[in-house]
Every structure is written in C-alpha cells, then in structure tokens.
Design a protein around this motif. Structure first.
Motif, PDB file in Angstrom:
ATOM      1  N   GLN A  75       0.947  -1.185   0.071  1.00  0.00           N
ATOM      2  CA  GLN A  75      -0.063   0.171   0.067  1.00  0.00           C
ATOM      3  C   GLN A  75       0.914   1.232   0.008  1.00  0.00           C
ATOM      4  N   TYR A  76       1.813   1.252   0.604  1.00  0.00           N
ATOM      5  CA  TYR A  76       3.039   2.229   0.643  1.00  0.00           C
ATOM      6  C   TYR A  76       3.468   2.611  -0.714  1.00  0.00           C
ATOM      7  N   ALA A  77       3.915   1.484  -1.159  1.00  0.00           N
ATOM      8  CA  ALA A  77       4.567   1.633  -2.614  1.00  0.00           C
ATOM      9  C   ALA A  77       3.787   2.059  -3.683  1.00  0.00           C
ATOM     10  N   VAL A  78       2.239   1.828  -3.581  1.00  0.00           N
ATOM     11  CA  VAL A  78       1.285   2.483  -4.395  1.00  0.00           C
ATOM     12  C   VAL A  78       0.843   3.774  -4.398  1.00  0.00           C
ATOM     13  N   SER A  79       1.270   4.316  -3.144  1.00  0.00           N
ATOM     14  CA  SER A  79       0.934   5.674  -3.006  1.00  0.00           C
ATOM     15  C   SER A  79       2.289   6.541  -2.974  1.00  0.00           C
ATOM     16  N   GLY A  80       3.485   5.762  -3.470  1.00  0.00           N
ATOM     17  CA  GLY A  80       4.865   6.577  -3.489  1.00  0.00           C
ATOM     18  C   GLY A  80       5.656   6.629  -2.517  1.00  0.00           C
ATOM     19  N   ILE A  81       5.218   5.925  -1.253  1.00  0.00           N
ATOM     20  CA  ILE A  81       6.211   5.910  -0.299  1.00  0.00           C
ATOM     21  C   ILE A  81       7.258   4.734  -0.407  1.00  0.00           C
ATOM     22  N   GLY A  82       8.386   4.875  -0.574  1.00  0.00           N
ATOM     23  CA  GLY A  82       9.433   4.044  -0.951  1.00  0.00           C
ATOM     24  C   GLY A  82       9.877   3.308   0.344  1.00  0.00           C
TER      25      GLY A  82
END
Length: 98
Positions: A75-82
C-alpha cells in the motif's frame, strides 16, 4: 480499538467495561482517561492509560506481523512511499527475517 499514532487509543464502552474502567478508575501517572464535557468517559486513552485496555488484546503471532508488513509495504508503494520505519520494537525475530 482505534490506534492513534501510538499515544492514543479510542475504545468503545464494551472495551472499557472489559478492562474494568469506570468513572471511579484512578488515572495512571503519566496517562489520561478521556472524559467529555459532562465528565463521563469518552473512550479516549492516552499514554500510560493505554495499558488498561491493551493488556487484553492478544499479540499477533510472527506470521501475522510479517503478512501485515507485506500488505502495508504494498500500500505504501502504490501511494509513492518508498521506505518506512517501525518504531514500536522488534517485529520479527532474526530467524523470522529470512
């Protein structure tokens, strides 16, 4: 129970009852048992009052914690959080970190 950033929980009346929290429960040092303008319990527990209810919640096992990390990471990756950091202690044992 709704967690609010590690310092606040919001619980319902059932959780308050299970924990034995009443209008007469002493407030733990360094904690707050929330009350509304009328002085009645509102379900908010802060800092050292968290343990009054959290002690009743079973800890997730290691497999569930790892799965939670996988889901959150996606979910983080989908929102741009690496990257992210967990500050609440050890999530997995060294053997489980494979």
């Amino acid at each position: 129970m709704d967690k609010r950033g590690g310092h606040n929980d919001v619980v319902n009346t059932y959780a308050l009852r299970l924990a034995g929290i009443t209008e007469d429960t002493p407030v733990p040092p360094g904690g707050t048992i929330g009350r509304g303008p009328d002085g009645r319990l509102n379900g908010r527990l802060i800092d050292n009052a968290l343990g009054l209810v959290e002690r009743l919640v079973p800890a997730p096992d290691q497999a569930r914690r790892i799965e939670g990390l996988r889901l959150a990471g996606g979910q983080y990756a989908v929102s741009g959080i690496g990257t992210h950091t967990f500050v609440g202690g050890r999530l997995v044992t060294p053997a489980g970190a494979r």
